[in-house]
Design an enzyme around this catalytic site. Structure first.
Site, mmCIF file in Angstrom:
data_model
loop_
_atom_site.group_PDB
_atom_site.id
_atom_site.type_symbol
_atom_site.label_atom_id
_atom_site.label_comp_id
_atom_site.label_asym_id
_atom_site.label_seq_id
_atom_site.Cartn_x
_atom_site.Cartn_y
_atom_site.Cartn_z
ATOM 1 N N THR A 197 57.648 57.901 49.407
ATOM 2 C CA THR A 197 57.857 59.338 49.602
ATOM 3 C C THR A 197 57.685 59.749 51.069
ATOM 4 O O THR A 197 57.009 59.058 51.814
ATOM 5 C CB THR A 197 56.783 60.040 48.737
ATOM 6 O OG1 THR A 197 57.023 59.667 47.407
ATOM 7 C CG2 THR A 197 56.755 61.525 48.889
ATOM 8 N N GLY A 227 57.124 63.163 39.084
ATOM 9 C CA GLY A 227 55.840 62.779 39.675
ATOM 10 C C GLY A 227 55.083 63.954 40.252
ATOM 11 O O GLY A 227 55.316 65.114 39.890
HETATM 12 N N1 ASP Z 1 54.250 60.143 44.579
HETATM 13 C C1 ASP Z 1 55.602 59.759 44.281
HETATM 14 C C2 ASP Z 1 55.830 59.854 42.790
HETATM 15 O O1 ASP Z 1 54.958 59.449 42.038
HETATM 16 C C3 ASP Z 1 55.951 58.372 44.730
HETATM 17 C C4 ASP Z 1 55.458 57.955 46.080
HETATM 18 O O2 ASP Z 1 54.773 58.686 46.770
HETATM 19 O O3 ASP Z 1 55.790 56.852 46.485
HETATM 20 O O4 ASP Z 1 56.881 60.274 42.385
#
Ligand code: ASP
Length: 331
Positions: A197, A227
């Site tokens: 992300t 998420g």
């Molecule tokens: N937090 C994000 C999710 O769970 C993924 C990530 O940060 O890599 O969708």
């Protein structure tokens, strides 16, 4: 006076102390901190060329936001423009280069929050809008809602002048390989591939904070899974009283912890500083068995970048000239 020179040197020492304090307290007029995802990153497998490329794009993002802030722009403009750079880069799991879901397409989530009045906008399950962070901002500014999903969010986007892109725009060879590898269970953990992300927090010269987060979520996600990134209080938070926060990591844990808001709450109710509150929250994440990281910025320009993984793409830039870009822990 028996020791006049002693009095003089004491006075000089006192004055020197004062000016040092003043110097170290030089007011940060504006500041910006970013992340490009946390996960398992190995210094041995990431080639120097790859590291340089990641750092190059992180610096472009930082300078994009910094020039908005330095020319009197708002923290909202800075966060949006900075995140757009990261969304447009295929290196990060947001916008172009987002991970694939179980059905082999990209579904994007994003959110933005403004610390001045706690206004917020978010979108989830976006399949056809190029820059989800801009759509999240439009939800915040042009709708009476906070979170829009899927087809409804797309219809809202078109009504507000956004052009649609085909889902293939987001898809890259590399991410497709990751999906196949994960689905074939060739890679046990796969954490590096599942995370990534992007996020940004900015403080502008008007004393306002804003935070934003944008993601493709997690590789191989199913059933319309959403998420933490578009959930205000989980993956994103901003209020001028405490701080701005953007998270990255295994979203389910962040939602269950109310991660971002919990950090702000520790500052608000316990009077803790940014660093202590972020440390405490990462401790809670670790205890629960979750992995990931966080970036945070308060109105004094203090910055915290914490993670319990082997790396997190990250960086900051401030009006006093201090800047930093890093990938691995201890860097
Ligand atoms: N937090 C994000 C999710 O769970 C993924 C990530 O940060 O890599 O969708």
């Amino acid at each position: 006076m028996r020791y006049p020179h002693l009095k003089k040197s004491l006075l000089a020492f006192f004055l020197m102390g004062l000016s040092l304090t003043a110097l170290s307290r030089e007011k940060i007029r504006h500041a910006l901190v970013i992340h490009g995802g946390a996960g398992v990153m190995s210094e041995t497998t990431m080639t120097p060329d790859m590291r340089n490329e990641y750092k190059r794009v992180l610096r472009i993002a930082l300078h994009t936001g910094d020039s908005v802030l330095a020319s009197g722009g708002t923290c909202l403009d800075a966060v949006e423009k900075t995140i757009m750079v990261l969304e447009d880069s295929p290196l990060f799991n947001a916008g172009k280069g987002a991970v694939f879901n179980h059905d082999g397409i990209c579904e994007l989530d994003a959110s933005l929050m403004y610390g001045k009045d706690r206004s917020a906008g978010a979108v989830a399950g976006i399949k056809d809008i190029k820059n989800p962070i801009s759509l999240a901002r439009t939800v915040m500014e042009k709708s009476e809602h906070v979170l829009l999903t899927g087809a409804g969010a797309s219809a809202f986007a078109v009504e507000h002048g956004f052009k649609k892109v085909p889902n293939s725009y987001f898809q890259t060879e590399n991410r497709y390989k990751q999906l196949q590898e994960l689905q074939n269970k060739e890679r046990e953990a796969g954490i590096n591939d599942k995370h990534g992300t992007v996020g940004c927090v900015a403080l502008d010269q008007y004393g306002n904070l804003a935070a934003g987060t944008s993601t493709g979520g997690m590789t191989n996600k199913k059933y319309g899974r959403i998420g933490d990134s578009p959930i205000i209080g989980a993956g994103t938070w901003a209020d001028n009283q405490t701080c701005g926060i953007s998270c990255t990591g295994h979203g389910e844990y962040y939602i269950r912890l109310g991660f971002a808001r919990d950090i702000a709450a520790m500052m608000e109710y316990r009077g803790w500083n940014l660093e202590t509150a972020c440390d405490e929250e990462i401790g809670k994440l670790t205890k629960m068995g979750g992995t990931g990281g966080v970036i945070a910025l308060d109105k004094e320009g203090n910055i915290s970048m914490k993670f319990n993984t082997s790396g997190m793409f990250r960086g900051y830039i401030r009006s006093d000239g201090t800047q930093y870009v890093g990938i691995f822990s201890g860097e």
